[in-house]
Design a protein around this motif. Structure first.
Motif, mmCIF file in Angstrom:
data_model
loop_
_atom_site.group_PDB
_atom_site.id
_atom_site.type_symbol
_atom_site.label_atom_id
_atom_site.label_comp_id
_atom_site.label_asym_id
_atom_site.label_seq_id
_atom_site.Cartn_x
_atom_site.Cartn_y
_atom_site.Cartn_z
ATOM 1 N N ALA A 64 0.849 -1.199 0.000
ATOM 2 C CA ALA A 64 0.000 0.000 0.000
ATOM 3 C C ALA A 64 0.885 1.250 0.000
ATOM 4 C CB ALA A 64 -0.906 -0.001 1.219
ATOM 5 N N SER A 65 0.363 2.322 -0.563
ATOM 6 C CA SER A 65 1.106 3.588 -0.613
ATOM 7 C C SER A 65 1.184 4.199 0.791
ATOM 8 C CB SER A 65 0.393 4.570 -1.539
ATOM 9 O OG SER A 65 -0.837 4.949 -0.947
ATOM 10 N N PRO A 66 2.124 5.124 0.997
ATOM 11 C CA PRO A 66 2.161 5.831 2.284
ATOM 12 C C PRO A 66 0.830 6.506 2.601
ATOM 13 C CG PRO A 66 4.176 6.253 1.059
ATOM 14 C CD PRO A 66 3.273 5.486 0.131
ATOM 15 N N ALA A 67 0.188 7.093 1.598
ATOM 16 C CA ALA A 67 -1.090 7.788 1.846
ATOM 17 C C ALA A 67 -2.152 6.802 2.314
ATOM 18 C CB ALA A 67 -1.543 8.506 0.572
ATOM 19 N N GLN A 182 -2.307 -11.870 2.300
ATOM 20 C CA GLN A 182 -2.496 -13.117 1.557
ATOM 21 C C GLN A 182 -3.991 -13.477 1.476
ATOM 22 O OE1 GLN A 182 -0.351 -16.352 3.302
ATOM 23 N NE2 GLN A 182 -0.292 -17.518 1.412
ATOM 24 N N ARG A 183 -4.666 -13.331 2.589
ATOM 25 C CA ARG A 183 -6.107 -13.626 2.603
ATOM 26 C C ARG A 183 -6.851 -12.735 1.616
ATOM 27 N NH1 ARG A 183 -8.483 -16.110 7.258
ATOM 28 N NH2 ARG A 183 -6.853 -17.150 8.428
ATOM 29 N N LEU A 184 -6.511 -11.436 1.636
ATOM 30 C CA LEU A 184 -7.212 -10.507 0.750
ATOM 31 C C LEU A 184 -6.940 -10.848 -0.714
ATOM 32 C CD1 LEU A 184 -6.546 -7.274 2.812
ATOM 33 C CD2 LEU A 184 -8.804 -8.235 2.328
ATOM 34 N N ALA A 185 -5.702 -11.217 -1.028
ATOM 35 C CA ALA A 185 -5.357 -11.555 -2.418
ATOM 36 C C ALA A 185 -6.075 -12.827 -2.874
ATOM 37 C CB ALA A 185 -3.845 -11.724 -2.540
ATOM 38 N N GLN A 186 -6.369 -13.696 -1.901
ATOM 39 C CA GLN A 186 -7.014 -14.975 -2.253
ATOM 40 C C GLN A 186 -8.527 -14.932 -2.038
ATOM 41 O OE1 GLN A 186 -4.871 -17.674 0.292
ATOM 42 N NE2 GLN A 186 -3.111 -17.800 -1.096
ATOM 43 N N GLY A 187 -9.032 -13.777 -1.611
ATOM 44 C CA GLY A 187 -10.468 -13.663 -1.369
ATOM 45 C C GLY A 187 -10.949 -14.431 -0.147
ATOM 46 N N VAL A 188 -10.017 -14.653 0.815
ATOM 47 C CA VAL A 188 -10.365 -15.375 2.047
ATOM 48 C C VAL A 188 -10.757 -14.348 3.118
ATOM 49 C CG1 VAL A 188 -9.427 -16.881 3.870
ATOM 50 C CG2 VAL A 188 -8.791 -17.261 1.472
ATOM 51 N N ILE A 202 -10.143 -0.780 2.831
ATOM 52 C CA ILE A 202 -9.451 -1.708 1.914
ATOM 53 C C ILE A 202 -10.398 -2.150 0.801
ATOM 54 C CG2 ILE A 202 -8.492 -4.056 1.768
ATOM 55 C CD1 ILE A 202 -7.208 -3.521 4.544
ATOM 56 N N ALA A 203 -11.631 -2.453 1.183
ATOM 57 C CA ALA A 203 -12.612 -2.906 0.176
ATOM 58 C C ALA A 203 -12.940 -1.768 -0.792
ATOM 59 C CB ALA A 203 -13.870 -3.403 0.886
ATOM 60 N N ARG A 204 -13.145 -0.568 -0.252
ATOM 61 C CA ARG A 204 -13.532 0.565 -1.111
ATOM 62 C C ARG A 204 -12.432 0.948 -2.084
ATOM 63 N NH1 ARG A 204 -13.968 5.144 1.511
ATOM 64 N NH2 ARG A 204 -13.673 4.378 3.627
ATOM 65 N N HIS A 205 -11.165 0.790 -1.645
ATOM 66 C CA HIS A 205 -10.039 1.204 -2.495
ATOM 67 C C HIS A 205 -9.415 0.043 -3.253
ATOM 68 C CE1 HIS A 205 -10.558 4.704 0.095
ATOM 69 N NE2 HIS A 205 -9.950 5.388 -0.848
ATOM 70 N N GLY A 206 -9.971 -1.119 -3.087
ATOM 71 C CA GLY A 206 -9.472 -2.288 -3.833
ATOM 72 C C GLY A 206 -8.019 -2.622 -3.520
ATOM 73 N N LEU A 207 -7.617 -2.449 -2.252
ATOM 74 C CA LEU A 207 -6.212 -2.713 -1.875
ATOM 75 C C LEU A 207 -5.984 -4.207 -1.686
ATOM 76 C CD1 LEU A 207 -5.551 0.103 0.778
ATOM 77 C CD2 LEU A 207 -5.248 0.173 -1.711
ATOM 78 N N TYR A 208 -4.749 -4.611 -1.888
ATOM 79 C CA TYR A 208 -4.280 -5.985 -1.613
ATOM 80 C C TYR A 208 -5.045 -7.057 -2.426
ATOM 81 C CZ TYR A 208 -2.473 -3.393 2.418
ATOM 82 O OH TYR A 208 -1.868 -2.471 3.224
ATOM 83 N N GLN A 209 -5.518 -6.655 -3.615
ATOM 84 C CA GLN A 209 -6.242 -7.626 -4.447
ATOM 85 C C GLN A 209 -5.295 -8.658 -5.038
ATOM 86 O OE1 GLN A 209 -9.899 -7.295 -5.186
ATOM 87 N NE2 GLN A 209 -9.431 -6.347 -3.223
ATOM 88 N N SER A 210 -4.037 -8.220 -5.225
ATOM 89 C CA SER A 210 -3.073 -9.124 -5.840
ATOM 90 C C SER A 210 -1.823 -9.154 -4.986
ATOM 91 C CB SER A 210 -2.743 -8.609 -7.246
ATOM 92 O OG SER A 210 -1.401 -8.887 -7.556
ATOM 93 N N ALA A 211 -1.183 -10.315 -4.878
ATOM 94 C CA ALA A 211 0.029 -10.436 -4.058
ATOM 95 C C ALA A 211 1.220 -9.782 -4.742
ATOM 96 C CB ALA A 211 0.317 -11.906 -3.788
ATOM 97 N N ALA A 212 1.112 -9.459 -6.029
ATOM 98 C CA ALA A 212 2.282 -9.026 -6.792
ATOM 99 C C ALA A 212 2.168 -7.601 -7.313
ATOM 100 C CB ALA A 212 2.498 -9.974 -7.967
ATOM 101 N N ALA A 213 1.647 -6.694 -6.482
ATOM 102 C CA ALA A 213 1.531 -5.310 -6.948
ATOM 103 C C ALA A 213 2.041 -4.349 -5.897
ATOM 104 C CB ALA A 213 0.068 -5.003 -7.282
ATOM 105 N N PRO A 214 3.373 -4.368 -5.620
ATOM 106 C CA PRO A 214 3.882 -3.489 -4.578
ATOM 107 C C PRO A 214 3.792 -2.026 -4.979
ATOM 108 C CG PRO A 214 5.696 -4.553 -5.724
ATOM 109 C CD PRO A 214 4.431 -5.131 -6.281
ATOM 110 N N PHE A 215 3.646 -1.171 -3.964
ATOM 111 C CA PHE A 215 3.723 0.269 -4.195
ATOM 112 C C PHE A 215 5.184 0.627 -4.420
ATOM 113 C CE2 PHE A 215 4.953 4.339 -2.470
ATOM 114 C CZ PHE A 215 4.151 5.188 -3.204
ATOM 115 N N THR A 216 5.455 1.464 -5.422
ATOM 116 C CA THR A 216 6.838 1.926 -5.598
ATOM 117 C C THR A 216 6.860 3.443 -5.610
ATOM 118 O OG1 THR A 216 6.494 1.527 -7.947
ATOM 119 C CG2 THR A 216 7.917 -0.026 -6.794
ATOM 120 N N ARG A 217 7.855 3.990 -4.889
ATOM 121 C CA ARG A 217 8.009 5.444 -4.871
ATOM 122 C C ARG A 217 8.622 5.891 -6.172
ATOM 123 N NH1 ARG A 217 9.809 8.173 0.810
ATOM 124 N NH2 ARG A 217 8.107 7.357 2.027
ATOM 125 N N THR A 218 8.183 7.039 -6.694
ATOM 126 C CA THR A 218 8.798 7.529 -7.944
ATOM 127 C C THR A 218 9.772 8.649 -7.615
ATOM 128 O OG1 THR A 218 6.871 8.925 -8.188
ATOM 129 C CG2 THR A 218 6.937 6.889 -9.463
#
Ligand code: ATP
Ligand code: NCN
Length: 218
Positions: A64-67, A182-188, A202-218
């Motif tokens: 997740a992002s810092p924000a 992990q639970r969120l990514a697997q829908g558990v 988390i639900a409203r912003h669709g966070l942690y839907q996938s295990a492979a989408a890290p936040f990266t700082r630009t």
């Protein structure tokens, strides 16, 4: 290991006692909040500050992002007395070192750094840990999966400084952010693991839907 049972005190004090709970909070969960509240109560603290890490250098990139992490922290502690957030590590660039944070805190209060048994076991890998224990008292909470034991080098350092390691009375909670991700990514279901407002965010912003989408700082 020289672990001293924490003693709450009701005597009047000249110095404020401030607990510091640093973490990735990716996301904040119920054990973090319970740990802060136990510390307030058991260590007779005036306040606990949550300190979200900017770039925790021993970890893979956070998801997740810092924000978003900050927003979830705000929701988690809303309305809870004597809990606050110090965002200073999110405002720094580069690897997050706790020692840098402690050096920048205002002088005056007694600071108590709160941590789980897993991070106590890891403590002597922290940058400048020898100085950290001059600046704060450590208070450790038990955590399933890691025995409550201080590394030998830490025990010796504390002895040399004539300081104690406080054992926080804390009923172990089998909750971790990695399991929640992990639970969120697997829908558990994550029932009982997240403050309700955080689960909703988390639900409203669709966070942690996938295990492979890290936040990266630009
Ligand atoms: N269930 C728990 N019991 C005791 N301490 C905990 C617990 N969960 C987290 N902590 C402590 O809170 C601090 C911040 O933890 P952090 O934000 O890394 O969460 P985490 O659940 O350990 O995350 P992850 O599963 O991603 O490693 C650390 O000192 C950690 O030991
Ligand atoms: O300063 C360090 O070198 C250091 C190394 C590992 C962990 N920490 C801090 O320990 C806290 C918990 O870290 P983590 O990875 O369990 O979220 C968080 O505040 C980190 O910045 C700090």
């Amino acid at each position: 290991m020289a672990v001293t049972a924490a003693q709450p005190s009701s005597t009047r004090r000249a110095k404020a006692r401030v607990g510091l709970l640093g973490g990735s909070f990716d996301p904040i969960h119920v054990a973090h909040v319970a740990l802060a509240q136990a510390a307030l109560r058991e260590l007779a603290l005036d306040r606990v500050d949550f300190i979200p890490a900017g770039e925790p250098w021993q970890r893979a990139p956070l998801q997740a992002s810092p924000a978003d992490r900050l927003a979830m922290l705000e929701l988690a502690i809303a309305g809870l007395p004597s809990l606050a957030i110090n965002p200073m590590e999110l405002q720094r660039q580069g690897a997050t070192y706790t020692l840098e944070t402690l050096r920048a805190l205002p002088a005056g209060p007694d600071y108590i750094w709160l941590l789980g048994a897993d991070q106590l076991a890891n403590f002597c890998t922290w940058n400048g840990w020898e100085e950290i224990v001059e600046r704060v008292t450590l208070a450790v909470a038990s955590r399933p999966g890691t025995p409550l034991a201080a590394p030998q080098a830490l025990t010796e350092r504390l002895r040399g400084l004539q300081r104690s390691l406080l054992a926080l009375p804390f009923t172990p909670m089998d909750v971790s952010a990695s399991d929640i991700r992990q639970r969120l990514a697997q829908g558990v279901s994550t029932a009982g693991r997240l403050p309700a407002a955080v689960a909703d965010y988390i639900a409203r912003h669709g966070l942690y839907q996938s295990a492979a989408a890290p936040f990266t700082r630009t």
